[in-house]
Design a protein around this motif. Structure first.
Motif, mmCIF file in Angstrom:
data_model
loop_
_atom_site.group_PDB
_atom_site.id
_atom_site.type_symbol
_atom_site.label_atom_id
_atom_site.label_comp_id
_atom_site.label_asym_id
_atom_site.label_seq_id
_atom_site.Cartn_x
_atom_site.Cartn_y
_atom_site.Cartn_z
ATOM 1 N N UNK A 1 30.740 -33.624 -5.426
ATOM 2 C CA UNK A 1 30.311 -33.062 -6.707
ATOM 3 C C UNK A 1 28.800 -33.193 -6.875
ATOM 4 N N UNK A 2 28.259 -34.348 -6.528
ATOM 5 C CA UNK A 2 26.822 -34.576 -6.699
ATOM 6 C C UNK A 2 26.009 -33.681 -5.763
ATOM 7 N N UNK A 3 26.465 -33.529 -4.541
ATOM 8 C CA UNK A 3 25.774 -32.629 -3.613
ATOM 9 C C UNK A 3 25.831 -31.186 -4.107
ATOM 10 N N UNK A 4 26.977 -30.807 -4.688
ATOM 11 C CA UNK A 4 27.119 -29.457 -5.235
ATOM 12 C C UNK A 4 26.183 -29.253 -6.414
ATOM 13 N N UNK A 5 26.099 -30.263 -7.299
ATOM 14 C CA UNK A 5 25.206 -30.171 -8.456
ATOM 15 C C UNK A 5 23.752 -30.083 -8.011
ATOM 16 N N UNK A 6 23.397 -30.839 -6.977
ATOM 17 C CA UNK A 6 22.035 -30.790 -6.438
ATOM 18 C C UNK A 6 21.718 -29.399 -5.892
ATOM 19 N N UNK A 7 22.678 -28.806 -5.191
ATOM 20 C CA UNK A 7 22.494 -27.469 -4.629
ATOM 21 C C UNK A 7 22.381 -26.421 -5.734
ATOM 22 N N UNK A 8 23.189 -26.562 -6.787
ATOM 23 C CA UNK A 8 23.126 -25.628 -7.917
ATOM 24 C C UNK A 8 21.754 -25.692 -8.571
ATOM 25 N N UNK A 9 21.237 -26.912 -8.756
ATOM 26 C CA UNK A 9 19.908 -27.055 -9.339
ATOM 27 C C UNK A 9 18.833 -26.449 -8.465
ATOM 28 N N UNK A 10 18.938 -26.640 -7.147
ATOM 29 C CA UNK A 10 17.932 -26.118 -6.222
ATOM 30 C C UNK A 10 17.935 -24.595 -6.203
#
Length: 227
Positions: free
Chosen positions: A7-16
């Motif tokens: 989830x955290x990696x996905x959120x980081x990718x969404x932000x990027x």
């Protein structure tokens, strides 16, 4: 890999990837705020810009923790399974994947929901100008975090479905960290990042990864609810 890590990696990718929208909304603000800073070295101005972003991430994290706690508490009061929240999280993640791929822009409609809040926060933010101290920069960043943004609100919805205040706060923090390069980088580095994020192959790969994880999340939730 645990659900939280993914989830955290996905959120980081969404932000990027979603920070292309941040450049339109927040990049202009960051540039304008740069002009309100007193004459100082490039290092000093960068530190103030960093404090602005830290204030914004503080707001994101607090909002994420609050809505995460509210979502979990509401499900407990209703006596419902947290798997329903996981199902909602998967659906929201799928919508964000569609937004990132530029197939669907419905998330932008969410920005209208935050206009009322921003109208109340904006006068407070204006009183902090000019940004001639670290405290003012950080405080303005906290206000900046309330700026209406459909991608922020959809990620907050994901935090609502996270099942806990800690998970919700971490999701929003990871999302905010993903937006930092677009806000802090300047010159050729920023142009290179924008070109990469706007490349269709890059956006499609990112959307495919997020969409795949969204479908997996939805499938797991339905399987456990039904069986």
């Amino acid at each position: 890999m645990t659900n939280l890590t993914t989830d955290l990696l996905s959120a980081l990718l969404i932000g990027l990837i979603g920070s292309s929208h941040c450049l339109v909304m927040c990049g202009g603000i960051a540039s304008a705020l740069q002009l309100t800073m007193p004459p100082a070295s490039a290092k000093r101005k960068f530190s103030l810009q960093l404090l602005l972003s830290l204030g914004r991430l503080t707001t994101y994290s607090l909002f994420g923790a609050l809505v995460g706690y509210f979502g979990a508490s509401a499900m407990q009061v209703a006596g419902a399974s947290l798997l329903w929240l996981r199902l909602l999280a998967g659906l929201l993640l799928l919508m964000m994947a569609l937004y990132i791929s530029r197939i669907w822009f419905g998330l932008l409609q969410l920005e209208r929901l935050g206009q009322t809040v921003w109208r109340r926060v904006q006068p407070i933010a204006k009183q902090l100008l000019p940004l001639n101290s670290a405290a003012k920069a950080y405080a303005y960043g906290i206000c900046w975090g309330a700026l209406p943004c459909g991608l922020v609100y959809s990620t907050l919805g994901w935090s609502l479905a996270s099942g806990s205040s800690l998970h919700g706060g971490l999701l929003m923090l990871a999302f905010g960290l993903g937006t930092l390069p677009a806000i802090l980088l300047t010159g050729s580095a920023a142009n290179a990042l924008v070109k990469l994020k706007n490349a269709l192959w890059f956006r499609y790969i990112a959307a495919l990864l997020l969409g795949g994880y969204a479908c997996y999340t939805i499938w797991l939730a339905i399987r456990r609810l039904v069986f």
